[in-house]
Design a protein around this motif. Structure first.
Motif, short mmCIF file in Angstrom:
data_model
loop_
_atom_site.label_atom_id
_atom_site.label_comp_id
_atom_site.label_asym_id
_atom_site.label_seq_id
_atom_site.Cartn_x
_atom_site.Cartn_y
_atom_site.Cartn_z
N THR A 1 23.19 78.70 -25.01
CA THR A 1 22.87 79.04 -23.63
C THR A 1 21.41 79.47 -23.54
N GLN A 2 20.95 79.73 -22.32
CA GLN A 2 19.56 80.14 -22.10
C GLN A 2 19.39 81.62 -22.42
N VAL A 3 18.31 81.92 -23.12
CA VAL A 3 17.92 83.30 -23.40
C VAL A 3 16.72 83.59 -22.50
N ASN A 4 16.69 84.76 -21.88
CA ASN A 4 15.63 85.05 -20.91
C ASN A 4 14.29 85.38 -21.55
N ASP A 5 14.28 85.92 -22.74
CA ASP A 5 13.02 86.29 -23.39
C ASP A 5 13.03 85.78 -24.82
N ASP A 6 12.68 86.62 -25.77
CA ASP A 6 12.59 86.22 -27.17
C ASP A 6 13.97 86.14 -27.82
N LEU A 7 14.02 85.36 -28.90
CA LEU A 7 15.23 85.24 -29.72
C LEU A 7 14.85 85.50 -31.16
N VAL A 8 15.55 86.44 -31.79
CA VAL A 8 15.38 86.74 -33.21
C VAL A 8 16.74 86.56 -33.85
N ALA A 9 16.81 85.71 -34.89
CA ALA A 9 18.09 85.44 -35.55
C ALA A 9 17.89 85.44 -37.05
N ALA A 10 18.82 86.08 -37.75
CA ALA A 10 18.80 86.09 -39.21
C ALA A 10 20.23 85.93 -39.69
N GLY A 11 20.44 84.93 -40.56
CA GLY A 11 21.78 84.70 -41.05
C GLY A 11 21.85 83.51 -41.98
N GLY A 12 23.07 83.11 -42.32
CA GLY A 12 23.27 81.99 -43.22
C GLY A 12 23.02 80.66 -42.55
N ASN A 13 23.73 80.38 -41.47
CA ASN A 13 23.59 79.14 -40.70
C ASN A 13 23.23 79.49 -39.26
N ASP B 1 10.52 82.10 -24.31
CA ASP B 1 9.49 82.79 -25.09
C ASP B 1 9.60 82.38 -26.56
N ASP B 2 9.38 83.31 -27.45
CA ASP B 2 9.30 83.00 -28.88
C ASP B 2 10.67 83.02 -29.56
N VAL B 3 10.74 82.25 -30.66
CA VAL B 3 11.92 82.25 -31.53
C VAL B 3 11.46 82.59 -32.94
N LEU B 4 12.14 83.55 -33.54
CA LEU B 4 11.93 83.91 -34.93
C LEU B 4 13.28 83.79 -35.62
N ALA B 5 13.41 82.87 -36.57
CA ALA B 5 14.69 82.62 -37.22
C ALA B 5 14.50 82.55 -38.73
N ALA B 6 15.41 83.18 -39.46
CA ALA B 6 15.39 83.14 -40.92
C ALA B 6 16.82 82.99 -41.40
N GLY B 7 17.05 81.96 -42.24
CA GLY B 7 18.40 81.75 -42.74
C GLY B 7 18.45 80.65 -43.77
N GLY B 8 19.63 80.42 -44.29
CA GLY B 8 19.82 79.36 -45.27
C GLY B 8 19.65 77.98 -44.65
N ASN B 9 20.35 77.74 -43.53
CA ASN B 9 20.25 76.49 -42.77
C ASN B 9 19.87 76.84 -41.34
N VAL B 10 18.74 76.34 -40.89
CA VAL B 10 18.26 76.64 -39.53
C VAL B 10 18.09 75.33 -38.78
N ASN B 11 18.77 75.21 -37.64
CA ASN B 11 18.69 74.02 -36.79
C ASN B 11 18.23 74.44 -35.40
N LEU C 1 17.08 88.72 -27.35
CA LEU C 1 18.33 88.59 -28.10
C LEU C 1 18.07 88.70 -29.59
N TYR C 2 18.73 89.66 -30.24
CA TYR C 2 18.63 89.88 -31.68
C TYR C 2 20.01 89.63 -32.27
N LEU C 3 20.10 88.60 -33.15
CA LEU C 3 21.40 88.20 -33.70
C LEU C 3 21.35 88.23 -35.22
#
Length: 120
Positions: free
Chosen positions: A59-71, A80-90, A48-50
């Motif tokens: 919800t459940q993601v089957n493989d990796d999650l990549v997210a970039a955004g404000g919140n 699997d792995d999570v890669l997240a970049a943003g202003g507020n990351v929870n 999942l690329y968001l």
């Protein structure tokens, strides 16, 4: 000469057929909007690329999650792995792989079994 051409053609077609059958298919779900919300109603989300100002994954993601955004809020399970970049990351969900986060405000209240790299 005809026999050699038949052997060559048969061998080529056999190799081509095997390559087509043995080529893996990688599926990815890419979403970009001002607000990207992934709810429990959605299933079978692989790689999942968001991208967006507000990103919520509940919800459940089957493989990796990549997210970039404000919140960014990740409350679901990621095997699997999570890669997240943003202003507020929870990160409130379960990450079974590595967690790599960059942001202004980072909160990790969930669990992870892999490596954690947080820069903020």
């Amino acid at each position: 000469m005809k026999l050699l051409l038949k052997v060559f053609t048969s061998t080529f077609l056999l190799i081509l057929f095997n390559l087509i059958l043995l080529t893996p298919v990688y599926a990815a779900t890419i979403r970009s909007n001002e607000s990207v919300i992934v709810t429990d109603e959605e299933q079978n989300l692989s790689n999942l690329y968001l991208f967006g100002e507000r990103i919520d994954v509940d919800t459940q993601v089957n493989d990796d999650l990549v997210a970039a955004g404000g919140n960014i809020n990740v409350n679901g399970e990621v095997p699997d792995d999570v890669l997240a970049a943003g202003g507020n990351v929870n990160i409130g969900g379960t990450v079974s792989g590595s967690l790599r986060v960059a942001g202004g405000n980072i909160r990790i209240s969930g669990t992870t079994t892999g490596d954690v790299v947080a820069i903020g």
